[in-house]
Design a protein around this motif. Structure first.
Motif, PDB file in Angstrom:
ATOM      1  N   ALA A   8       0.833  -1.203   0.000  1.00 51.36           N
ATOM      2  CA  ALA A   8       0.000   0.000   0.000  1.00 51.36           C
ATOM      3  C   ALA A   8       0.868   1.254   0.000  1.00 51.36           C
ATOM      4  CB  ALA A   8      -0.937  -0.006   1.207  1.00 51.36           C
ATOM      5  N   ILE A   9       1.926   1.246   0.769  1.00 49.75           N
ATOM      6  CA  ILE A   9       2.816   2.418   0.829  1.00 49.75           C
ATOM      7  C   ILE A   9       3.462   2.667  -0.527  1.00 49.75           C
ATOM      8  CG2 ILE A   9       4.954   3.310   1.841  1.00 49.75           C
ATOM      9  CD1 ILE A   9       4.086   1.861   4.451  1.00 49.75           C
ATOM     10  N   ASP A  10       3.952   1.612  -1.171  1.00 52.59           N
ATOM     11  CA  ASP A  10       4.577   1.758  -2.485  1.00 52.59           C
ATOM     12  C   ASP A  10       3.563   2.209  -3.539  1.00 52.59           C
ATOM     13  OD1 ASP A  10       7.083   1.042  -1.520  1.00 52.59           O
ATOM     14  OD2 ASP A  10       6.836  -1.072  -2.068  1.00 52.59           O
ATOM     15  N   ALA A  11       2.355   1.667  -3.485  1.00 53.70           N
ATOM     16  CA  ALA A  11       1.315   2.054  -4.441  1.00 53.70           C
ATOM     17  C   ALA A  11       0.941   3.524  -4.262  1.00 53.70           C
ATOM     18  CB  ALA A  11       0.089   1.167  -4.262  1.00 53.70           C
ATOM     19  N   ALA A  12       0.754   3.951  -3.027  1.00 52.54           N
ATOM     20  CA  ALA A  12       0.420   5.353  -2.761  1.00 52.54           C
ATOM     21  C   ALA A  12       1.533   6.263  -3.241  1.00 52.54           C
ATOM     22  CB  ALA A  12       0.152   5.553  -1.268  1.00 52.54           C
ATOM     23  N   GLY A  16       1.326   9.073  -6.101  1.00 53.47           N
ATOM     24  CA  GLY A  16       1.421  10.432  -5.589  1.00 53.47           C
ATOM     25  C   GLY A  16       0.233  10.821  -4.726  1.00 53.47           C
ATOM     26  N   ILE A  17      -0.339   9.832  -4.021  1.00 53.21           N
ATOM     27  CA  ILE A  17      -1.492  10.079  -3.149  1.00 53.21           C
ATOM     28  C   ILE A  17      -1.180   9.554  -1.750  1.00 53.21           C
ATOM     29  CG2 ILE A  17      -3.166  10.025  -5.033  1.00 53.21           C
ATOM     30  CD1 ILE A  17      -3.840   7.142  -4.243  1.00 53.21           C
ATOM     31  N   GLY A  18      -2.036   9.889  -0.815  1.00 58.86           N
ATOM     32  CA  GLY A  18      -1.885   9.399   0.548  1.00 58.86           C
ATOM     33  C   GLY A  18      -2.544   8.040   0.724  1.00 58.86           C
ATOM     34  N   LYS A  19      -2.265   7.414   1.869  1.00 61.12           N
ATOM     35  CA  LYS A  19      -2.835   6.091   2.133  1.00 61.12           C
ATOM     36  C   LYS A  19      -4.358   6.139   2.271  1.00 61.12           C
ATOM     37  CE  LYS A  19      -0.550   4.635   5.658  1.00 61.12           C
ATOM     38  NZ  LYS A  19      -0.003   3.792   6.725  1.00 61.12           N
ATOM     39  N   THR A  20      -4.887   7.225   2.808  1.00 62.13           N
ATOM     40  CA  THR A  20      -6.338   7.345   2.962  1.00 62.13           C
ATOM     41  C   THR A  20      -7.022   7.313   1.606  1.00 62.13           C
ATOM     42  OG1 THR A  20      -6.052   8.637   4.988  1.00 62.13           O
ATOM     43  CG2 THR A  20      -8.201   8.778   3.889  1.00 62.13           C
ATOM     44  N   LYS A  21      -6.509   8.076   0.649  1.00 65.88           N
ATOM     45  CA  LYS A  21      -7.077   8.085  -0.703  1.00 65.88           C
ATOM     46  C   LYS A  21      -6.885   6.729  -1.369  1.00 65.88           C
ATOM     47  CE  LYS A  21      -9.012   9.937  -4.274  1.00 65.88           C
ATOM     48  NZ  LYS A  21     -10.437  10.280  -4.229  1.00 65.88           N
ATOM     49  N   LEU A  22      -5.744   6.085  -1.139  1.00 64.13           N
ATOM     50  CA  LEU A  22      -5.489   4.764  -1.704  1.00 64.13           C
ATOM     51  C   LEU A  22      -6.549   3.770  -1.228  1.00 64.13           C
ATOM     52  CD1 LEU A  22      -3.249   2.990  -3.269  1.00 64.13           C
ATOM     53  CD2 LEU A  22      -2.753   2.209  -0.966  1.00 64.13           C
ATOM     54  N   TYR A  23      -6.808   3.742   0.066  1.00 60.15           N
ATOM     55  CA  TYR A  23      -7.809   2.815   0.601  1.00 60.15           C
ATOM     56  C   TYR A  23      -9.222   3.186   0.133  1.00 60.15           C
ATOM     57  CZ  TYR A  23      -4.291   0.475   3.359  1.00 60.15           C
ATOM     58  OH  TYR A  23      -3.193  -0.246   3.735  1.00 60.15           O
ATOM     59  N   GLU A  24      -9.457   4.454  -0.131  1.00 59.14           N
ATOM     60  CA  GLU A  24     -10.740   4.869  -0.707  1.00 59.14           C
ATOM     61  C   GLU A  24     -10.898   4.282  -2.113  1.00 59.14           C
ATOM     62  OE1 GLU A  24     -12.342   9.085  -2.332  1.00 59.14           O
ATOM     63  OE2 GLU A  24     -11.662   9.090  -0.238  1.00 59.14           O
ATOM     64  N   LEU A  25      -9.833   4.335  -2.919  1.00 60.98           N
ATOM     65  CA  LEU A  25      -9.862   3.757  -4.264  1.00 60.98           C
ATOM     66  C   LEU A  25     -10.051   2.239  -4.217  1.00 60.98           C
ATOM     67  CD1 LEU A  25      -7.008   5.853  -5.904  1.00 60.98           C
ATOM     68  CD2 LEU A  25      -9.457   6.001  -6.425  1.00 60.98           C
ATOM     69  N   ILE A  26      -9.441   1.598  -3.229  1.00 61.03           N
ATOM     70  CA  ILE A  26      -9.627   0.155  -3.060  1.00 61.03           C
ATOM     71  C   ILE A  26     -11.084  -0.130  -2.722  1.00 61.03           C
ATOM     72  CG2 ILE A  26      -9.066  -1.825  -1.597  1.00 61.03           C
ATOM     73  CD1 ILE A  26      -6.187  -0.613  -1.387  1.00 61.03           C
ATOM     74  N   GLY A  27     -11.664   0.645  -1.819  1.00 61.81           N
ATOM     75  CA  GLY A  27     -13.057   0.466  -1.427  1.00 61.81           C
ATOM     76  C   GLY A  27     -14.024   0.680  -2.580  1.00 61.81           C
ATOM     77  N   GLN A  28     -13.673   1.567  -3.502  1.00 64.59           N
ATOM     78  CA  GLN A  28     -14.510   1.838  -4.671  1.00 64.59           C
ATOM     79  C   GLN A  28     -14.317   0.781  -5.756  1.00 64.59           C
ATOM     80  OE1 GLN A  28     -13.242   5.747  -5.863  1.00 64.59           O
ATOM     81  NE2 GLN A  28     -14.345   6.764  -4.208  1.00 64.59           N
ATOM     82  N   GLY A  29     -13.364  -0.111  -5.563  1.00 60.88           N
ATOM     83  CA  GLY A  29     -13.110  -1.157  -6.550  1.00 60.88           C
ATOM     84  C   GLY A  29     -12.234  -0.721  -7.705  1.00 60.88           C
TER      85      GLY A  29
END
Length: 55
Positions: A8-12, A16-29
């Protein structure tokens, strides 16, 4: 060998985004993940797809 997944850290960081936005994108599929043990890894092809769709 091609990289298939990343943390997750490497993907974020690569997006160029934060972990919160990354997990939001995961939640949205919009980003696909796999679980190996307790680790959640993001599939590299889903990162590429997300970037391609945004362009």
């Amino acid at each position: 060998m091609e990289v298939l997944t990343c943390t997750a850290i490497d993907a974020a960081r690569s997006l160029g985004i934060g972990k919160t936005k990354l997990y939001e994108l995961i939640g949205q599929g919009k980003l696909k993940t796999i679980k190996i043990g307790r680790r959640t890894l993001i599939k590299a092809d889903s990162i590429r797809t997300l970037v391609d769709e945004a362009a």
